[in-house]
Design an enzyme around this catalytic site. Structure first.
Site, PDB file in Angstrom:
ATOM      1  N   PRO A  70       0.829  -1.210   0.000  1.00 41.66           N
ATOM      2  CA  PRO A  70       0.000   0.000   0.000  1.00 41.66           C
ATOM      3  C   PRO A  70       0.861   1.257   0.000  1.00 41.66           C
ATOM      4  CG  PRO A  70      -0.616  -1.493   1.798  1.00 41.66           C
ATOM      5  CD  PRO A  70       0.658  -2.011   1.217  1.00 41.66           C
ATOM      6  N   ASP A  71       0.395   2.299  -0.660  1.00 38.08           N
ATOM      7  CA  ASP A  71       1.090   3.592  -0.563  1.00 38.08           C
ATOM      8  C   ASP A  71       0.696   4.243   0.765  1.00 38.08           C
ATOM      9  OD1 ASP A  71      -1.442   4.627  -0.936  1.00 38.08           O
ATOM     10  OD2 ASP A  71      -1.066   5.456  -2.919  1.00 38.08           O
ATOM     11  N   PHE A  72       1.063   5.486   0.974  1.00 32.88           N
ATOM     12  CA  PHE A  72       0.711   6.160   2.229  1.00 32.88           C
ATOM     13  C   PHE A  72      -0.631   6.888   2.139  1.00 32.88           C
ATOM     14  CE2 PHE A  72       5.218   6.935   4.203  1.00 32.88           C
ATOM     15  CZ  PHE A  72       5.249   5.611   4.595  1.00 32.88           C
ATOM     16  N   ARG A  73      -0.792   7.649   1.055  1.00 33.33           N
ATOM     17  CA  ARG A  73      -1.825   8.681   1.079  1.00 33.33           C
ATOM     18  C   ARG A  73      -3.073   8.403   0.259  1.00 33.33           C
ATOM     19  NH1 ARG A  73       3.135  10.949   1.370  1.00 33.33           N
ATOM     20  NH2 ARG A  73       3.551  12.210   3.208  1.00 33.33           N
ATOM     21  N   ASN A 103      10.954   5.043  -2.703  1.00 34.33           N
ATOM     22  CA  ASN A 103      10.538   3.768  -2.124  1.00 34.33           C
ATOM     23  C   ASN A 103      11.666   3.092  -1.357  1.00 34.33           C
ATOM     24  OD1 ASN A 103       8.137   4.323  -3.250  1.00 34.33           O
ATOM     25  ND2 ASN A 103       8.294   2.861  -4.932  1.00 34.33           N
ATOM     26  N   ASP A 123      11.280  -0.245  -0.587  1.00 31.59           N
ATOM     27  CA  ASP A 123      10.977  -1.676  -0.704  1.00 31.59           C
ATOM     28  C   ASP A 123      12.034  -2.464  -1.476  1.00 31.59           C
ATOM     29  OD1 ASP A 123      10.463  -1.042  -3.430  1.00 31.59           O
ATOM     30  OD2 ASP A 123       8.343  -0.729  -3.027  1.00 31.59           O
ATOM     31  N   HIS A 155      15.218   7.836   0.006  1.00 32.04           N
ATOM     32  CA  HIS A 155      14.755   7.673   1.384  1.00 32.04           C
ATOM     33  C   HIS A 155      15.327   6.399   2.015  1.00 32.04           C
ATOM     34  CE1 HIS A 155      11.101  10.462   0.402  1.00 32.04           C
ATOM     35  NE2 HIS A 155      12.265  11.070   0.364  1.00 32.04           N
TER      36      HIS A 155
END
Ligand code: CNA
Length: 331
Positions: free
Chosen positions: A89-92, A163, A165, A182
């Site tokens: 899932p993304d954040f927003r 990302n 991941d 990040h």
């Protein structure tokens, strides 16, 4: 030079709620507004910069531009939207995004889970989330492999990703072509003594619902992902070379809400086409005449672009080859 870069790196901070660093304020996107959608079928000439002509570019034009091979400097900015098709899932996103599911977690507000000060005080919510990110839990999807194909064809100058991941690497794009702005889960460090912590020890603790501790000093171990309030990796400074020389900018699957990453979208020359592919428009992308905005599901948009490029078969082969490699029992 190196010292200057290092101290400047320290000056750059991710922020979500608080103040912005000077660098980012200087590059602040003022106003914004929703960019207009791409109107299919419009073609235009390339090679003259074309910025003054106000021609409306379309995805077909971008395919021609990429396919021409004369242009070799494609820079990509990626966000969580490129990995939702892999199941992360993304954040927003309003209903499926991680932030919308946090009401039962022990956090005062969604971003707190990724804030250093909160983490040092209460690391459990972060590690509960992190458990899901165990290496191998997720596989690259067609979007990652499209970026890999750009690399294979010698077109990818650099892929800047927010990302954490690791799916860009898992797709086979070499580290030299990546800026994991990040950070990532590939390594972990003690927050007390700064000693690196072996990856397997870190994951063994996380998967057993234990807070990982340093073998040397028992300090709290944190994966080397960049939290709000932390410095970005030094590689982020490659943007000073990559963006002014880019000939095409692809911006994929990001809300462009996190700085200083988001402001990179403004760092290419005004004559350089920018392609923004996302489920929905974002206000922070200040429209330019050579923008192409492709809204909707990213897998559909990328597959359309691949088709326009005539790369469908090559793409299918790559996905098949890589997927079978990743599903071998030794992986
Ligand atoms: P975000 O703010 O959650 O935005 C994601 C954007 O992608 C949204 O605008 C969505 O509309 C869009 N989107 C999601 N799925 C699709 C889809 N299938 N097709 C088209 N568009 C889609 O995430 P950002 O990346 O902009 O924010 C940066 C944060 C998110 C970084 O600090 C990351 O570390 C963090 N993050 C990373 C991951 C990951 O590594 N996969 C997951 C969740 C969050």
């Amino acid at each position: 030079m190196a010292l200057w870069v290092r101290s400047a790196v320290r000056a750059l901070r991710l922020w979500g709620r608080g103040g912005e660093p000077t660098w980012a304020r200087r590059h602040r996107i003022v106003g914004g507004g929703t960019p207009t959608a791409c109107s299919a079928g419009v073609s235009s000439a390339f090679g003259n910069g074309g910025a003054g002509k106000e021609e409306k570019l379309c995805l077909r034009d971008i395919a021609e531009l990429i396919g021409a091979q004369a242009r070799q400097r494609v820079v990509v900015m990626a966000g969580a939207g490129i990995s939702t098709a892999s199941g992360i899932p993304d954040f927003r996103s309003p209903e499926s995004g991680f932030y919308s599911t946090l009401q039962h977690w022990d956090v005062p507000y969604p971003e707190a889970i990724f804030e250093l000060s909160f983490f040092l005080d209460n690391p459990r919510p972060f590690f509960t989330w992190a458990k899901n990110m165990f290496p191998g839990n997720f596989k690259p999807n067609v979007i990652h492999y499209f970026l890999r194909l750009l690399h294979d064809r010698g077109l990818l100058q650099r892929l800047y990703t927010q990302n954490i991941d690791g799916l860009e690497r898992a797709s086979g794009i070499p580290g030299s072509k990546l800026v994991e702005a990040h950070g990532s889960f590939a390594s972990a460090t003690c927050t007390a003594c700064g000693k690196p912590s072996p990856e397997q020890d870190f994951w063994a603790a996380v998967m057993a619902d234990r807070v990982p501790r340093c073998a040397a000093c028992a300090g709290l171990v944190k994966p080397d992902v960049v939290f709000f309030g932390e410095a970005l990796p030094e590689r982020f400074f490659l943007h000073l070379v990559d963006f002014p020389t880019a000939e095409l900018l692809l911006i994929l699957g990001t809300s462009l809400k996190v700085e200083p990453f988001a402001s990179l979208s403004e760092a290419v020359r005004s004559s350089v086409p920018r392609v923004f592919m996302n489920r929905k428009a974002v206000e922070s992308l200040r429209p330019r005449s050579r923008d192409v905005v492709q809204l909707g599901d990213l897998v559909d948009s990328v597959e359309r672009l691949v088709e326009l490029l005539g790369w469908t078969e090559e793409m299918r082969d790559l996905v098949q080859r890589e997927t079978s490699k990743l599903s071998r029992p030794d992986r």
